[in-house]
Every structure is written in C-alpha cells, then in structure tokens.
Design a protein around this motif. Structure first.
Motif, PDB file in Angstrom:
ATOM      1  N   MET A   1       0.841  -1.169   0.000  1.00 10.01           N
ATOM      2  CA  MET A   1       0.000   0.000   0.000  1.00 10.01           C
ATOM      3  C   MET A   1       0.894   1.242   0.000  1.00 10.01           C
ATOM      4  N   LEU A   2       0.531   2.194  -0.814  1.00  9.36           N
ATOM      5  CA  LEU A   2       1.332   3.399  -0.969  1.00  9.36           C
ATOM      6  C   LEU A   2       0.711   4.562  -0.208  1.00  9.36           C
ATOM      7  N   ASP A   3       1.567   5.472   0.241  1.00  4.00           N
ATOM      8  CA  ASP A   3       1.049   6.675   0.874  1.00  4.00           C
ATOM      9  C   ASP A   3       0.602   7.664  -0.198  1.00  4.00           C
ATOM     10  N   THR A   4       0.025   8.762   0.218  1.00  9.51           N
ATOM     11  CA  THR A   4      -0.572   9.726  -0.711  1.00  9.51           C
ATOM     12  C   THR A   4       0.464  10.342  -1.649  1.00  9.51           C
ATOM     13  N   THR A   6       3.334   9.130  -2.642  1.00 11.21           N
ATOM     14  CA  THR A   6       3.836   8.140  -3.594  1.00 11.21           C
ATOM     15  C   THR A   6       2.777   7.836  -4.646  1.00 11.21           C
ATOM     16  N   GLU A   7       1.509   7.747  -4.244  1.00  7.95           N
ATOM     17  CA  GLU A   7       0.432   7.526  -5.208  1.00  7.95           C
ATOM     18  C   GLU A   7       0.330   8.689  -6.192  1.00  7.95           C
ATOM     19  N   ASN A   8       0.472   9.921  -5.693  1.00  9.88           N
ATOM     20  CA  ASN A   8       0.433  11.091  -6.573  1.00  9.88           C
ATOM     21  C   ASN A   8       1.583  11.062  -7.578  1.00  9.88           C
ATOM     22  N   LEU A   9       2.772  10.699  -7.103  1.00  5.01           N
ATOM     23  CA  LEU A   9       3.927  10.609  -7.996  1.00  5.01           C
ATOM     24  C   LEU A   9       3.702   9.534  -9.042  1.00  5.01           C
ATOM     25  N   LEU A  10       3.161   8.391  -8.641  1.00  2.81           N
ATOM     26  CA  LEU A  10       2.887   7.316  -9.596  1.00  2.81           C
ATOM     27  C   LEU A  10       1.863   7.766 -10.637  1.00  2.81           C
ATOM     28  N   GLY A  11       0.856   8.506 -10.203  1.00  3.90           N
ATOM     29  CA  GLY A  11      -0.133   9.036 -11.147  1.00  3.90           C
ATOM     30  C   GLY A  11       0.494   9.984 -12.159  1.00  3.90           C
ATOM     31  N   ILE A  12       1.409  10.836 -11.711  1.00  2.00           N
ATOM     32  CA  ILE A  12       2.119  11.749 -12.614  1.00  2.00           C
ATOM     33  C   ILE A  12       2.960  10.954 -13.604  1.00  2.00           C
ATOM     34  N   LEU A  13       3.651   9.925 -13.103  1.00  5.89           N
ATOM     35  CA  LEU A  13       4.493   9.110 -13.982  1.00  5.89           C
ATOM     36  C   LEU A  13       3.664   8.375 -15.020  1.00  5.89           C
ATOM     37  N   LYS A  14       2.465   7.934 -14.649  1.00  5.20           N
ATOM     38  CA  LYS A  14       1.591   7.265 -15.617  1.00  5.20           C
ATOM     39  C   LYS A  14       1.203   8.211 -16.746  1.00  5.20           C
ATOM     40  N   GLN A  39      13.824  17.284  -4.928  1.00  4.30           N
ATOM     41  CA  GLN A  39      14.491  16.366  -5.834  1.00  4.30           C
ATOM     42  C   GLN A  39      14.975  15.118  -5.084  1.00  4.30           C
ATOM     43  N   LYS A  40      15.472  15.319  -3.895  1.00  2.00           N
ATOM     44  CA  LYS A  40      15.963  14.193  -3.088  1.00  2.00           C
ATOM     45  C   LYS A  40      14.810  13.262  -2.698  1.00  2.00           C
ATOM     46  N   GLU A  41      13.664  13.846  -2.313  1.00  2.55           N
ATOM     47  CA  GLU A  41      12.491  13.045  -1.968  1.00  2.55           C
ATOM     48  C   GLU A  41      11.959  12.297  -3.188  1.00  2.55           C
ATOM     49  N   ALA A  42      11.991  12.974  -4.344  1.00  2.00           N
ATOM     50  CA  ALA A  42      11.529  12.319  -5.574  1.00  2.00           C
ATOM     51  C   ALA A  42      12.379  11.097  -5.886  1.00  2.00           C
ATOM     52  N   GLU A  43      13.690  11.232  -5.731  1.00  3.32           N
ATOM     53  CA  GLU A  43      14.579  10.094  -5.980  1.00  3.32           C
ATOM     54  C   GLU A  43      14.302   8.958  -4.994  1.00  3.32           C
ATOM     55  N   MET A  44      14.059   9.297  -3.731  1.00  7.25           N
ATOM     56  CA  MET A  44      13.745   8.285  -2.731  1.00  7.25           C
ATOM     57  C   MET A  44      12.430   7.574  -3.066  1.00  7.25           C
ATOM     58  N   LEU A  45      11.408   8.338  -3.473  1.00  3.99           N
ATOM     59  CA  LEU A  45      10.117   7.749  -3.814  1.00  3.99           C
ATOM     60  C   LEU A  45      10.206   6.889  -5.072  1.00  3.99           C
ATOM     61  N   LEU A  46      11.024   7.322  -6.045  1.00  2.36           N
ATOM     62  CA  LEU A  46      11.216   6.511  -7.254  1.00  2.36           C
ATOM     63  C   LEU A  46      11.885   5.185  -6.913  1.00  2.36           C
ATOM     64  N   ASN A  47      12.872   5.216  -6.023  1.00  2.00           N
ATOM     65  CA  ASN A  47      13.516   3.968  -5.596  1.00  2.00           C
ATOM     66  C   ASN A  47      12.524   3.068  -4.854  1.00  2.00           C
ATOM     67  N   LEU A  48      11.647   3.663  -4.068  1.00  2.97           N
ATOM     68  CA  LEU A  48      10.625   2.899  -3.362  1.00  2.97           C
ATOM     69  C   LEU A  48       9.656   2.246  -4.342  1.00  2.97           C
ATOM     70  N   LEU A  49       9.202   3.018  -5.333  1.00  3.06           N
ATOM     71  CA  LEU A  49       8.303   2.467  -6.348  1.00  3.06           C
ATOM     72  C   LEU A  49       8.972   1.346  -7.137  1.00  3.06           C
ATOM     73  N   SER A  50      10.248   1.510  -7.402  1.00  2.27           N
ATOM     74  CA  SER A  50      10.993   0.483  -8.120  1.00  2.27           C
ATOM     75  C   SER A  50      11.129  -0.785  -7.274  1.00  2.27           C
ATOM     76  N   ALA A  51      11.425  -0.625  -6.001  1.00  2.00           N
ATOM     77  CA  ALA A  51      11.588  -1.779  -5.110  1.00  2.00           C
ATOM     78  C   ALA A  51      10.277  -2.548  -4.940  1.00  2.00           C
ATOM     79  N   GLN A  52       9.155  -1.847  -5.002  1.00  2.00           N
ATOM     80  CA  GLN A  52       7.865  -2.500  -4.823  1.00  2.00           C
ATOM     81  C   GLN A  52       7.277  -3.013  -6.139  1.00  2.00           C
ATOM     82  N   LEU A  70       5.472  -0.112 -14.848  1.00  2.00           N
ATOM     83  CA  LEU A  70       5.159  -1.519 -15.060  1.00  2.00           C
ATOM     84  C   LEU A  70       3.647  -1.750 -14.971  1.00  2.00           C
ATOM     85  N   PRO A  71       3.174  -2.910 -15.456  1.00  2.00           N
ATOM     86  CA  PRO A  71       1.728  -3.180 -15.398  1.00  2.00           C
ATOM     87  C   PRO A  71       1.139  -3.058 -13.986  1.00  2.00           C
ATOM     88  N   LYS A  72       1.879  -3.454 -12.972  1.00  2.00           N
ATOM     89  CA  LYS A  72       1.398  -3.316 -11.595  1.00  2.00           C
ATOM     90  C   LYS A  72       1.145  -1.842 -11.263  1.00  2.00           C
TER      91      LYS A  72
END
Length: 112
Positions: A1-4, A6-14, A39-52, A70-72
């Motif tokens: 489950m993602l926090d708000t 991270t979900e917002n960042l994923l939506g932007i990336l989509k 920028q530092k937080e964005a990199e951390m969140l991208l690594n988190l999204l990648s790990a999950q 990814l499809p997920k």
C-alpha cells in the motif's frame, strides 16, 4: 500500500510515460508537477516504487531518470474510502431508533 505522496507521484508518472517502453524524466519535471516534494524526496520515492515493482528504473543520475511504469503500476487503484462521519451517524441513529421502537413495543405488550 502506498502513501498519498507516492500515489500522486505514480499518477504523474503514468501520465508522463508511454504505456510501453522507457522514457527519460528530469527531476525538474517531477518537482514542477508535484511541487511539495524535493528532488531528493523524488529520488527516494522513485527507488521505493521500483523496489515495490510499480516502476522499472534503468538509470538514475544527474537529475534524470530513465524509467518505465510496469503493469502493476498502471493497475494501481486509489484506496477504498472509509464511510464519512455523516454516514456513521446515520447508522447510529437508525440503530437507536430500532432499539427505541422495540422498547416501546415491549412496554405496550406488557401493559396489555
């Protein structure tokens, strides 16, 4: 489950990334579309999204990221919302009215 955030960042990336394949996204582009993260937080969140398993990162460096959603990550839905306080109050009032009706009915039956 993602926090708000991270979900917002994923939506932007989509929205930024094509449905298939990798694309290069700059840190400035991410911080421009999601202004409340650095920028530092964005990199951390991208690594988190990648790990999950939501995105695939090919490289990270120089303020640029080569990534693919990814499809997920494309299937990610917003979390189910809890009932609002007004709805819970309605349930409580309904239960109290049912109890009161049963009580009055019991009293009436006892008197007859």
């Amino acid at each position: 489950m993602l926090d708000t955030r991270t979900e917002n960042l994923l939506g932007i990336l989509k929205n930024i990334c094509p449905p298939q394949g990798y694309t290069v996204v700059s840190a400035d582009e991410i911080t421009e579309k999601v202004p409340y993260i650095t920028q530092k937080e964005a990199e951390m969140l991208l690594n988190l999204l990648s790990a999950q398993g939501y995105i695939s990162l090919k490289f990270v460096g120089g303020g640029e990221y080569c990534l693919a959603v990814l499809p997920k990550g494309r299937e990610q839905r917003p979390p189910a919302k809890k009932p609002k306080d007004g709805r819970m109050l309605g349930y409580l009032l309904c239960a109290l009215a049912a109890f009161a009706g049963a009580f009055v009915g019991g009293l009436a039956a006892g008197l007859l």
